[in-house]
Design a protein around this motif. Sequence first.
Motif, PDB file in Angstrom:
ATOM      1  N   THR A  44     -63.281 -39.889 -17.522  1.00  0.00           N
ATOM      2  CA  THR A  44     -63.615 -41.062 -18.338  1.00  0.00           C
ATOM      3  C   THR A  44     -62.994 -42.350 -17.796  1.00  0.00           C
ATOM      4  O   THR A  44     -63.384 -43.442 -18.212  1.00  0.00           O
ATOM      5  N   ALA A  45     -62.028 -42.240 -16.878  1.00  0.00           N
ATOM      6  CA  ALA A  45     -61.411 -43.440 -16.287  1.00  0.00           C
ATOM      7  C   ALA A  45     -62.205 -43.982 -15.105  1.00  0.00           C
ATOM      8  O   ALA A  45     -61.866 -45.043 -14.575  1.00  0.00           O
ATOM      9  N   LYS A  46     -63.257 -43.287 -14.691  1.00  0.00           N
ATOM     10  CA  LYS A  46     -64.028 -43.737 -13.527  1.00  0.00           C
ATOM     11  C   LYS A  46     -64.630 -45.122 -13.752  1.00  0.00           C
ATOM     12  O   LYS A  46     -64.456 -46.029 -12.932  1.00  0.00           O
ATOM     13  N   SER A  47     -65.333 -45.317 -14.856  1.00  0.00           N
ATOM     14  CA  SER A  47     -65.994 -46.603 -15.111  1.00  0.00           C
ATOM     15  C   SER A  47     -65.002 -47.745 -15.294  1.00  0.00           C
ATOM     16  O   SER A  47     -65.196 -48.833 -14.727  1.00  0.00           O
ATOM     17  N   PRO A  48     -63.906 -47.569 -16.073  1.00  0.00           N
ATOM     18  CA  PRO A  48     -62.930 -48.654 -16.172  1.00  0.00           C
ATOM     19  C   PRO A  48     -62.325 -49.051 -14.823  1.00  0.00           C
ATOM     20  O   PRO A  48     -62.073 -50.236 -14.579  1.00  0.00           O
ATOM     21  N   VAL A  49     -62.094 -48.079 -13.950  1.00  0.00           N
ATOM     22  CA  VAL A  49     -61.546 -48.403 -12.629  1.00  0.00           C
ATOM     23  C   VAL A  49     -62.563 -49.198 -11.812  1.00  0.00           C
ATOM     24  O   VAL A  49     -62.219 -50.209 -11.181  1.00  0.00           O
ATOM     25  N   LEU A  50     -63.818 -48.789 -11.818  1.00  0.00           N
ATOM     26  CA  LEU A  50     -64.844 -49.555 -11.110  1.00  0.00           C
ATOM     27  C   LEU A  50     -64.973 -50.965 -11.680  1.00  0.00           C
ATOM     28  O   LEU A  50     -65.293 -51.915 -10.960  1.00  0.00           O
ATOM     29  N   GLY A  51     -64.696 -51.109 -12.968  1.00  0.00           N
ATOM     30  CA  GLY A  51     -64.773 -52.415 -13.608  1.00  0.00           C
ATOM     31  C   GLY A  51     -63.688 -53.384 -13.178  1.00  0.00           C
ATOM     32  O   GLY A  51     -63.754 -54.577 -13.503  1.00  0.00           O
ATOM     33  N   LEU A  52     -62.682 -52.901 -12.438  1.00  0.00           N
ATOM     34  CA  LEU A  52     -61.611 -53.781 -11.961  1.00  0.00           C
ATOM     35  C   LEU A  52     -62.001 -54.571 -10.717  1.00  0.00           C
ATOM     36  O   LEU A  52     -61.292 -55.508 -10.337  1.00  0.00           O
ATOM     37  N   VAL A  53     -63.098 -54.189 -10.059  1.00  0.00           N
ATOM     38  CA  VAL A  53     -63.497 -54.868  -8.822  1.00  0.00           C
ATOM     39  C   VAL A  53     -63.682 -56.364  -9.092  1.00  0.00           C
ATOM     40  O   VAL A  53     -64.396 -56.764 -10.018  1.00  0.00           O
ATOM     41  N   GLY A  54     -62.997 -57.182  -8.293  1.00  0.00           N
ATOM     42  CA  GLY A  54     -63.076 -58.625  -8.439  1.00  0.00           C
ATOM     43  C   GLY A  54     -62.083 -59.225  -9.410  1.00  0.00           C
ATOM     44  O   GLY A  54     -61.964 -60.452  -9.490  1.00  0.00           O
ATOM     45  N   LYS A  55     -61.346 -58.390 -10.143  1.00  0.00           N
ATOM     46  CA  LYS A  55     -60.379 -58.909 -11.113  1.00  0.00           C
ATOM     47  C   LYS A  55     -59.002 -59.058 -10.464  1.00  0.00           C
ATOM     48  O   LYS A  55     -58.639 -58.296  -9.572  1.00  0.00           O
ATOM     49  N   PRO A  56     -58.209 -60.031 -10.916  1.00  0.00           N
ATOM     50  CA  PRO A  56     -56.889 -60.248 -10.312  1.00  0.00           C
ATOM     51  C   PRO A  56     -55.852 -59.256 -10.838  1.00  0.00           C
ATOM     52  O   PRO A  56     -55.754 -59.016 -12.040  1.00  0.00           O
ATOM     53  N   LEU A  57     -55.083 -58.679  -9.927  1.00  0.00           N
ATOM     54  CA  LEU A  57     -53.930 -57.849 -10.258  1.00  0.00           C
ATOM     55  C   LEU A  57     -52.760 -58.347  -9.424  1.00  0.00           C
ATOM     56  O   LEU A  57     -52.928 -59.147  -8.506  1.00  0.00           O
ATOM     57  N   LYS A  58     -51.561 -57.842  -9.705  1.00  0.00           N
ATOM     58  CA  LYS A  58     -50.410 -58.268  -8.911  1.00  0.00           C
ATOM     59  C   LYS A  58     -49.321 -57.207  -8.917  1.00  0.00           C
ATOM     60  O   LYS A  58     -49.203 -56.400  -9.847  1.00  0.00           O
ATOM     61  N   LEU A  59     -48.545 -57.208  -7.841  1.00  0.00           N
ATOM     62  CA  LEU A  59     -47.307 -56.446  -7.745  1.00  0.00           C
ATOM     63  C   LEU A  59     -46.154 -57.401  -8.037  1.00  0.00           C
ATOM     64  O   LEU A  59     -46.147 -58.537  -7.551  1.00  0.00           O
ATOM     65  N   VAL A  60     -45.169 -56.927  -8.800  1.00  0.00           N
ATOM     66  CA  VAL A  60     -44.085 -57.805  -9.231  1.00  0.00           C
ATOM     67  C   VAL A  60     -42.742 -57.151  -8.938  1.00  0.00           C
ATOM     68  O   VAL A  60     -42.507 -55.988  -9.290  1.00  0.00           O
ATOM     69  N   SER A  61     -41.847 -57.904  -8.276  1.00  0.00           N
ATOM     70  CA  SER A  61     -40.450 -57.499  -8.128  1.00  0.00           C
ATOM     71  C   SER A  61     -39.601 -58.453  -8.965  1.00  0.00           C
ATOM     72  O   SER A  61     -40.127 -59.279  -9.711  1.00  0.00           O
ATOM     73  N   THR A  62     -38.294 -58.357  -8.838  1.00  0.00           N
ATOM     74  CA  THR A  62     -37.428 -59.214  -9.654  1.00  0.00           C
ATOM     75  C   THR A  62     -37.611 -60.694  -9.342  1.00  0.00           C
ATOM     76  O   THR A  62     -37.463 -61.542 -10.227  1.00  0.00           O
ATOM     77  N   ASP A  63     -37.948 -61.034  -8.087  1.00  0.00           N
ATOM     78  CA  ASP A  63     -38.048 -62.449  -7.720  1.00  0.00           C
ATOM     79  C   ASP A  63     -39.230 -62.751  -6.798  1.00  0.00           C
ATOM     80  O   ASP A  63     -39.225 -63.751  -6.085  1.00  0.00           O
ATOM     81  N   HIS A  64     -40.251 -61.878  -6.819  1.00  0.00           N
ATOM     82  CA  HIS A  64     -41.397 -62.097  -5.938  1.00  0.00           C
ATOM     83  C   HIS A  64     -42.631 -61.436  -6.544  1.00  0.00           C
ATOM     84  O   HIS A  64     -42.541 -60.361  -7.138  1.00  0.00           O
ATOM     85  N   GLU A  65     -43.769 -62.099  -6.408  1.00  0.00           N
ATOM     86  CA  GLU A  65     -45.045 -61.549  -6.845  1.00  0.00           C
ATOM     87  C   GLU A  65     -46.024 -61.545  -5.675  1.00  0.00           C
ATOM     88  O   GLU A  65     -46.011 -62.450  -4.843  1.00  0.00           O
ATOM     89  N   VAL A  66     -46.855 -60.512  -5.633  1.00  0.00           N
ATOM     90  CA  VAL A  66     -47.896 -60.420  -4.616  1.00  0.00           C
ATOM     91  C   VAL A  66     -49.228 -60.208  -5.326  1.00  0.00           C
ATOM     92  O   VAL A  66     -49.395 -59.237  -6.076  1.00  0.00           O
ATOM     93  N   LYS A  67     -50.165 -61.126  -5.114  1.00  0.00           N
ATOM     94  CA  LYS A  67     -51.487 -60.976  -5.710  1.00  0.00           C
ATOM     95  C   LYS A  67     -52.265 -59.871  -4.994  1.00  0.00           C
ATOM     96  O   LYS A  67     -52.112 -59.664  -3.788  1.00  0.00           O
ATOM     97  N   LEU A  68     -53.097 -59.174  -5.761  1.00  0.00           N
ATOM     98  CA  LEU A  68     -53.899 -58.078  -5.235  1.00  0.00           C
ATOM     99  C   LEU A  68     -55.378 -58.390  -5.423  1.00  0.00           C
ATOM    100  O   LEU A  68     -55.790 -58.839  -6.495  1.00  0.00           O
ATOM    101  N   LYS A  69     -56.159 -58.140  -4.392  1.00  0.00           N
ATOM    102  CA  LYS A  69     -57.611 -58.271  -4.480  1.00  0.00           C
ATOM    103  C   LYS A  69     -58.201 -56.874  -4.600  1.00  0.00           C
ATOM    104  O   LYS A  69     -57.944 -56.007  -3.761  1.00  0.00           O
ATOM    105  N   VAL A  70     -58.998 -56.645  -5.641  1.00  0.00           N
ATOM    106  CA  VAL A  70     -59.576 -55.323  -5.887  1.00  0.00           C
ATOM    107  C   VAL A  70     -60.980 -55.277  -5.290  1.00  0.00           C
ATOM    108  O   VAL A  70     -61.854 -56.064  -5.667  1.00  0.00           O
ATOM    109  N   THR A  71     -61.187 -54.362  -4.349  1.00  0.00           N
ATOM    110  CA  THR A  71     -62.495 -54.201  -3.720  1.00  0.00           C
ATOM    111  C   THR A  71     -62.987 -52.771  -3.918  1.00  0.00           C
ATOM    112  O   THR A  71     -62.196 -51.849  -4.135  1.00  0.00           O
TER     113      THR A  71
END
Length: 244
Positions: A44-71
Amino acid sequence: MFAAALLSAANASAQCTGDGVQLYPAPGGIVPTNMRILLEGVGTAKSPVLGLVGKPLKLVSTDHEVKLKVTKGWESSLGRATVILKLAEPMQPDKRYFLNLQEVLPNIALLNGQVGAQPSWLSGKGPDAKAPKWVKRPAVSEGFVRRSPQGIARFVKLNLALREESPAFLVVKLSPRRLGISPQQYLLPVQGNTAYLGHEACGGAFSLEDGRSYRARIEAFDAAGNLAPSTPPVDFEAPSAQGP
């Protein structure tokens, strides 16, 4: 034709995974600063995961963020899909980075991480720029069939070896040795020097028909997406559920 073999690792592969997501490389490990994250939706998680394509995500540490591109990555007809999370810039060395999945996939279980904890990775000393090298090219060593109340699980075991420090993965394009049938293409994680190609009783990566002949064209890559040299295709017959 392969005889059915019930090995402990094979038994684990035959069990139904359940609904949720899996992350590769698996959370908790040390990864190169230029890694890619593979996010797989199961059931059931297949469709929600496919729905992330094109949406912004990020990795976060204590003092740094890295934006992620979902393809978009790969999709299986048996209830699985994988998307690729590409870093906009490298992580900084020796930091722990967290991915807040619940923010974008609320109430979806993480199947290969610590229950109740945000998935995280520890960045290594730097990027991985070296492609994996084949030490032993892929070959099918055996196949197995397992019956359960849920149905039939059918796998073949691929033995291989790569010279690579980070986690390795395969993308397999699987074609029946008969004209007129579309090929399947999907992701397989490498566990040690082994990968299992096939399906559980209730889903999986590849559909295998009883006793049918197949040709697998295999690409290997590491956690940073570096490709190994090309390798010849692998021919095999799917194991049969018919007893001797």
